[in-house]
Design a protein around this motif. Structure first.
Motif: not given
Length: 424
Positions: A242-265
């Motif tokens: 849906k957004h890859g062409a306009s925002r760039g492709k997502l790998t799994l890494l940004p999801f893992l970074v987000r999971a770290l951020v939320v879990a660290l709370r």
């Protein structure tokens, strides 16, 4: 003609001596202004030393691996005119690269910031004759590539600084039909009795020292958990479509970074640094995630700063930018330091289980293994799911086993129910 003497520069931070890591020139070489002459290393950074003048190298002040005092003679260059009679220190370093502190694979070393000019002879072709015992300049990755291809490096003309052999030089060598692919098949089974001794100096010595220090000082323990990443992989594919062409492709890494951020709370003790000499634990509110990045000279660990304030695409863009900078030798010292927790992944080569080494003074490192499809029992039915292990290590002096397990379970829950990554 005169002589321009360059002294070992003062890198700052009260450092009195540095290690000469590598020469990019030799006696007799003609050099130009801003050409990289040498790499030197402090306890914290690798520094490129450029030439402030045009001239001819007439003397080198030390050997790679030698520890030299600030202010000692580094190199002498013959120049037109009277030269530099006052023997000034080297000009300001053109690039500073910091090695990642010890981690499972963290290695930091970068390419010269300025390439030496290529002579006409270098550009004429890929093949050159060297003495049988002459060891050409090349990175470990290039040496391995040459070995895999069956190429003798001493026969390849290097187009990099000081004649360094690059990957493209191997390609050029093969393109001209000089590889040993033309040799008899029996050569592949010939006995070999050659040996190669590689001096552990510079970045590799610092990494070895820090890795050893980490394993001796920290009380490592590892925890492995299996995670069903089917749902988050489906979400990632949907967002890319849906957004890859306009925002760039997502790998799994940004999801893992987000999971770290939320879990660290809920587990702030994981986002911390431990000063074992002062016996002080510093917990950080900011989440600065070190992301291991492979380069030709080994793994570097650039830092995604303030990951807690980044969206998925912002994290993805920053990870991509830092990875490219690290691979191209352009990552700055600030970009390679200051992480509060580390994420290490070998992607498709991640294996089933790993035991990452802590990045002192951090107290936690999260290791990502490869994704595999396996039959799993879900609600009494056998179905194919995408599974992945997290192999993580902690400093048992600071982190209790129960807390480590709960922390990884929190990450598991977030990844298996990806909507919870974005529920505030």
């Amino acid at each position: 003609m005169g002589t321009h003497v360059i002294k070992m520069p003062d890198i700052g931070e009260g450092i009195a001596e540095v290690e000469l890591s590598q020469w990019h020139v030799k006696v007799g070489d003609l050099v130009v202004e801003d050409q990289v002459l040498a790499d030197v290393m402090t306890d914290k950074a690798m520094v490129d030393i450029p030439s402030p003048v045009h001239g001819k190298v007439i003397a080198l002040g030390g050997q790679p691996g030698e520890v030299m005092a600030v202010g000692s003679v580094l190199i002498s260059i013959e120049v037109e005119g009277a030269g530099n009679l006052k023997e000034s220190a080297a000009p300001a370093p053109v690039a500073v690269k910091e090695p990642a502190a010890p981690k499972a694979e963290a290695v930091v070393e970068t390419k010269p910031a300025a390439a030496a000019p290529r002579s006409a002879a270098v550009c004429q072709g890929p093949m050159v004759a060297r003495e049988a015992n002459e060891r050409p300049l090349a990175s470990p990755a290039v040496r391995k590539h040459a070995l895999d291809l069956g190429i003798q490096l001493r026969l390849v003309r290097g187009s990099g600084p000081a004649g360094r052999v690059l990957h493209e030089d191997l390609d050029a060598y093969l393109a001209q039909g000089q590889s040993n692919a033309q040799a008899p098949v029996a050569a592949a089974y010939a006995q070999r009795n050659d040996e190669e001794q590689i001096q552990v100096i510079g970045m590799r010595r610092k990494i070895a020292q820090r890795m050893q220090d980490a394993t001796q000082r920290a009380a490592h323990f590892s925890y492995v958990e299996e995670i069903d990443v089917t749902a988050i992989e489906e979400l990632r594919a949907h967002l890319n479509e849906k957004h890859g062409a306009s925002r760039g492709k997502l790998t799994l890494l940004p999801f893992l970074v987000r999971a770290l951020v939320v879990a660290l709370r809920d587990f702030p003790q994981m986002n911390a640094r431990y000063d074992d000499e002062a016996q002080v634990i510093t917990r950080l509110g900011a989440v600065h995630v070190g992301v291991a990045t492979q380069s030709d000279v080994g793994l570097m660990v650039p830092v995604v700063r303030h990951a807690e304030a980044r969206s998925l695409w912002d994290s993805a863009a920053e990870i991509s930018r830092l990875a490219n900078a690290a691979r191209n030798g352009k990552a700055s010292r600030d970009e390679l330091s200051g992480s509060s927790i580390t994420l290490t992944s070998l992607g498709a080569l991640g294996g089933i289980v790993s035991t990452p080494v802590l990045n002192l003074p951090e107290v936690a490192i999260v290791g990502v293994n490869k994704i595999v499809e396996r039959p799993m029992v879900v609600k009494g039915q056998v179905v194919i799911r995408k599974m992945m292990n997290l192999s993580s290590s902690f400093d048992h002096r600071v982190v209790d086993g129960m807390d480590a397990a709960l922390f990884i379970q929190a990450i598991r829950g977030l990844l298996e129910q990806p909507a919870t990554l974005f529920v505030e």
